[in-house]
Design an enzyme around this catalytic site. Structure first.
Site, short mmCIF file in Angstrom:
data_model
loop_
_atom_site.label_atom_id
_atom_site.label_comp_id
_atom_site.label_asym_id
_atom_site.label_seq_id
_atom_site.Cartn_x
_atom_site.Cartn_y
_atom_site.Cartn_z
N LYS A 81 0.93 -1.14 -0.12
CA LYS A 81 -0.17 -0.12 -0.10
C LYS A 81 0.87 1.13 -0.07
O LYS A 81 0.53 2.28 -0.67
CB LYS A 81 -0.92 -0.14 1.37
CG LYS A 81 -1.56 1.30 1.47
CD LYS A 81 -2.24 1.28 2.92
CE LYS A 81 -1.67 1.65 4.15
NZ LYS A 81 -1.29 2.98 4.45
N ASN A 82 1.83 1.16 0.78
CA ASN A 82 2.69 2.61 1.02
C ASN A 82 3.66 2.66 -0.34
O ASN A 82 4.20 3.93 -0.23
CB ASN A 82 3.56 2.72 2.40
CG ASN A 82 2.68 2.72 3.50
OD1 ASN A 82 1.46 2.88 3.57
ND2 ASN A 82 3.13 2.42 4.83
N ARG B 215 -4.17 10.26 5.04
CA ARG B 215 -3.09 10.93 5.23
C ARG B 215 -2.01 11.13 4.13
O ARG B 215 -1.46 12.12 3.78
CB ARG B 215 -2.51 10.77 6.44
CG ARG B 215 -1.64 12.11 6.80
CD ARG B 215 -0.72 11.74 8.05
NE ARG B 215 -0.09 12.99 8.38
CZ ARG B 215 1.24 13.26 7.94
NH1 ARG B 215 1.50 12.77 6.95
NH2 ARG B 215 1.69 14.49 8.17
N CYS C 294 -4.02 12.62 13.85
CA CYS C 294 -4.68 11.26 13.84
C CYS C 294 -4.38 10.26 15.08
O CYS C 294 -3.86 10.68 15.94
CB CYS C 294 -4.53 10.56 12.44
SG CYS C 294 -2.90 9.93 12.63
N ASP D 121 5.24 0.56 11.91
CA ASP D 121 4.17 -0.26 11.62
C ASP D 121 4.03 -1.59 12.06
O ASP D 121 2.95 -2.10 11.72
CB ASP D 121 4.02 0.15 10.06
CG ASP D 121 3.50 1.40 9.55
OD1 ASP D 121 3.10 2.14 10.28
OD2 ASP D 121 3.66 1.78 8.25
N ILE E 271 9.20 6.89 16.44
CA ILE E 271 8.59 7.44 15.35
C ILE E 271 7.29 8.30 16.00
O ILE E 271 7.34 9.34 15.58
CB ILE E 271 8.31 6.47 14.27
CG1 ILE E 271 9.76 5.57 14.07
CG2 ILE E 271 7.86 7.40 12.96
CD1 ILE E 271 10.65 6.18 13.17
C1 UD1 Z 1 4.94 6.52 6.42
C2 UD1 Z 1 3.78 5.43 6.41
C3 UD1 Z 1 3.29 4.95 7.46
C4 UD1 Z 1 4.61 4.77 8.73
C5 UD1 Z 1 5.56 6.07 8.67
C6 UD1 Z 1 6.57 5.88 9.35
C7 UD1 Z 1 2.64 5.95 4.11
C8 UD1 Z 1 1.54 6.16 3.32
N1 UD1 Z 1 2.80 5.90 5.47
O1 UD1 Z 1 4.15 7.91 7.03
O2 UD1 Z 1 2.68 3.96 7.39
O3 UD1 Z 1 4.11 4.77 9.97
O4 UD1 Z 1 5.77 6.36 7.34
O5 UD1 Z 1 7.29 4.54 8.97
O6 UD1 Z 1 3.85 5.56 3.64
N2 UD1 Z 1 7.39 14.38 10.62
C9 UD1 Z 1 7.76 15.75 10.76
N3 UD1 Z 1 7.46 16.50 9.97
C10 UD1 Z 1 7.00 16.24 8.96
C11 UD1 Z 1 6.78 14.85 8.44
C12 UD1 Z 1 7.02 13.65 9.72
O7 UD1 Z 1 8.22 15.68 12.14
O8 UD1 Z 1 6.77 16.96 7.81
C13 UD1 Z 1 7.63 13.10 11.79
C14 UD1 Z 1 6.44 12.31 11.89
O9 UD1 Z 1 5.59 12.98 12.85
C15 UD1 Z 1 6.83 11.00 12.54
C16 UD1 Z 1 8.19 11.07 11.75
O10 UD1 Z 1 8.59 12.13 11.09
O11 UD1 Z 1 7.43 11.20 13.81
C17 UD1 Z 1 8.14 9.90 10.60
O12 UD1 Z 1 6.90 10.05 10.11
P1 UD1 Z 1 6.96 9.99 8.29
O13 UD1 Z 1 8.03 9.03 7.94
O14 UD1 Z 1 6.78 11.36 7.69
O15 UD1 Z 1 5.65 9.14 8.08
P2 UD1 Z 1 4.57 9.04 6.87
O16 UD1 Z 1 5.50 9.46 5.92
O17 UD1 Z 1 3.57 10.19 7.18
#
Ligand code: UD1
Length: 422
Positions: free
Chosen positions: A22-23, A92, A116, A308, A330
């Site tokens: 999915k991701n 998201r 979320c 995850d 995370i």
């Molecule tokens: C993706 C995955 C999700 C997984 C996550 C971490 C998809 C669709 N989803 O989510 O299933 O749980 O990676 O492996 O691929 N953060 C910031 N600022 C930002 C963006 C993120 O501080 O602008 C932080 C987040 O709050 C979190 C960390 O960075 O603590 C990692 O998040 P991130 O890798 O961005 O998660 P997603 O890409 O949203």
């Protein structure tokens, strides 16, 4: 609303096949916006999030045909550049439309994803990266509104308080492939889903090196063509079936699981007393020890232990011998499943961003509520090993990430069914 009923206690045996990731599929579908030519994406899991992405693409005037696990996308020149709250609020990952929309249409309006249940989900890194490429970005009326006359390559350090970001890396990568000149993304996410996205972009004509490392090097090109691509298999779905075999003292061949993507999980399972070995095009899982040992796990960006898989690993730790500590690095609030597992007889308490799990070696079936996607999977694992009947409500979360899960589990011996909730 549906609920899932499981009669626990059996051993899962046989063969189960993993679906496409999915991701990986979601950003790849978003990346089709970068061309006006036809793209064919294969091995796409038919999940609620994928259907949401297809709806968004259609709302952007894109022709999309989805049949079985193949999606054919025919983008065209269109003035549409907005991903509305209606869709983004349910998924998201739609934030990763920002990069391709900006690169191709010079304008993007994507609803702010908001918080979320697994905790805060900021977008500062997405904004930082796109701004560095020359976009001007405003947050207005709940939307991220971005414009750019032209994007220009830059060196960008893409790290935040919790390290790299998967979707921010995807966004900046998709914007940079059509930017003028060279972009270096430092502290890029190394997740296999980013590698798969980059591989698809390269098939479209993008010039990318270093995907899968913390330094991605992109030389912008003027245009991208259509491409055909098969999505990698889902490592989180595969990991969930690995734990299903482990928790039920089963014996499973998990077809199409890529063992290289599961190293952190397999390393922990070795300590616990579970054998996971490559077999043909999949992996073979069975217990080595009758009683599972405790284990300490800390979630990290890839290749570390995936957040995850944290909830599912907690279900396993609940029925092992001794005390396990599971620490979230995370999403520090991602522990909604703790109280539900405790309702099934687990003995878990929270200490900051760590869960202390006292293994009880037995759980008992109970009515429980799924709070998010991976928490739902943890409750299914707990239900499979628990004595008696477990009823899991709000399983719509599960349909976001696990293709045909009841059918797949039933085929390997689980007593599981889905019923309509009164
Ligand atoms: C993706 C995955 C999700 C997984 C996550 C971490 C998809 C669709 N989803 O989510 O299933 O749980 O990676 O492996 O691929 N953060 C910031 N600022 C930002 C963006 C993120 O501080 O602008 C932080 C987040 O709050 C979190 C960390 O960075 O603590 C990692 O998040 P991130 O890798 O961005 O998660 P997603 O890409 O949203």
């Amino acid at each position: 609303m549906d609920k899932i009923i499981i009669e626990g206690g059996g051993h899962l045996k046989g063969t189960v096949e993993v679906s496409g990731a999915k991701n990986a599929a979601l950003p790849i579908l978003a990346a089709t916006l970068l061309t006006e030519e036809k793209c064919v994406i294969k091995n796409v899991p038919m999940l609620r999030d994928v259907h949401t992405m297809i709806k968004i693409l259609r709302s952007l005037d894109v022709k999309v045909q989805a049949e079985q696990n193949r999606v054919i996308v025919e983008p065209k020149k269109s003035g549409q550049y907005e991903a509305s709250y209606k869709f983004v609020s349910t998924m998201r990952a739609s934030v990763c439309l920002l990069g391709p929309l900006l690169a191709k249409k010079k304008k993007a309006r994507v609803s702010m994803p908001g918080g979320c249940v697994i905790g805060q989900r900021p977008v500062d890194l997405h904004i930082k990266g796109l701004k560095a490429l020359g976009a001007s970005i405003k947050i207005e009326h709940g939307y991220i509104a971005a414009t750019a006359k032209r994007l220009v390559g830059k060196n960008i350090f893409l790290g935040g308080a919790y390290g790299s970001s998967v979707l921010a890396t995807a966004n900046v990568l998709m914007a940079a492939v059509l930017a003028k000149g060279r972009t270096l993304i430092e502290n890029a996410a190394c997740e296999p889903e980013i590698v798969d996205l980059a591989d698809f972009l390269v098939k479209m004509g993008a010039k990318i090196k270093g995907q899968g490392t913390p330094l991605i090097d992109i030389e912008g090109v003027k245009r991208l063509s259509g491409a055909t691509h098969s999505v990698i298999s889902d490592r989180i779905e595969a990991g969930t079936y690995v734990l299903a075999a482990a928790i039920t003292d089963g014996d499973l061949l998990i077809e199409k699981a890529n063992i290289e993507h599961l190293s952190a999980l397999i390393d922990k399972l070795e300590q616990v007393g579970v054998s996971v070995v490559k077999k043909g095009t999949g992996i073979h899982v069975r217990r080595k020890a009758k009683i599972l040992k405790s284990v300490d796990v800390t979630t990290m960006p890839y290749p570390g232990f995936p957040t995850d898989m944290q909830a599912q690993m907690m279900a396993l730790a609940s029925v092992s011998d001794g005390i396990s500590v599971l620490t979230e690095k995370i999403f520090p609030d991602r522990f909604m499943h703790v109280s539900e597992l405790n309702r099934m007889g687990a003995d878990i308490f929270l200490e900051g961003a760590s869960a202390i799990v006292k293994g009880t070696r037995k759980l008992s079936g109970a009515p429980v509520m799924a709070s998010d996607l991976r928490a739902s999977a943890a409750l299914i694992l707990a239900g499979l090993v628990a004595k008696g009947k477990t009823e899991i409500s709000r399983v719509y979360h599960l349909d976001r990430g696990y293709e045909k899960i009841e059918e797949k589990l039933r085929n390997i011996g689980a007593k599981i069914k889905r019923v309509k909730e009164e």
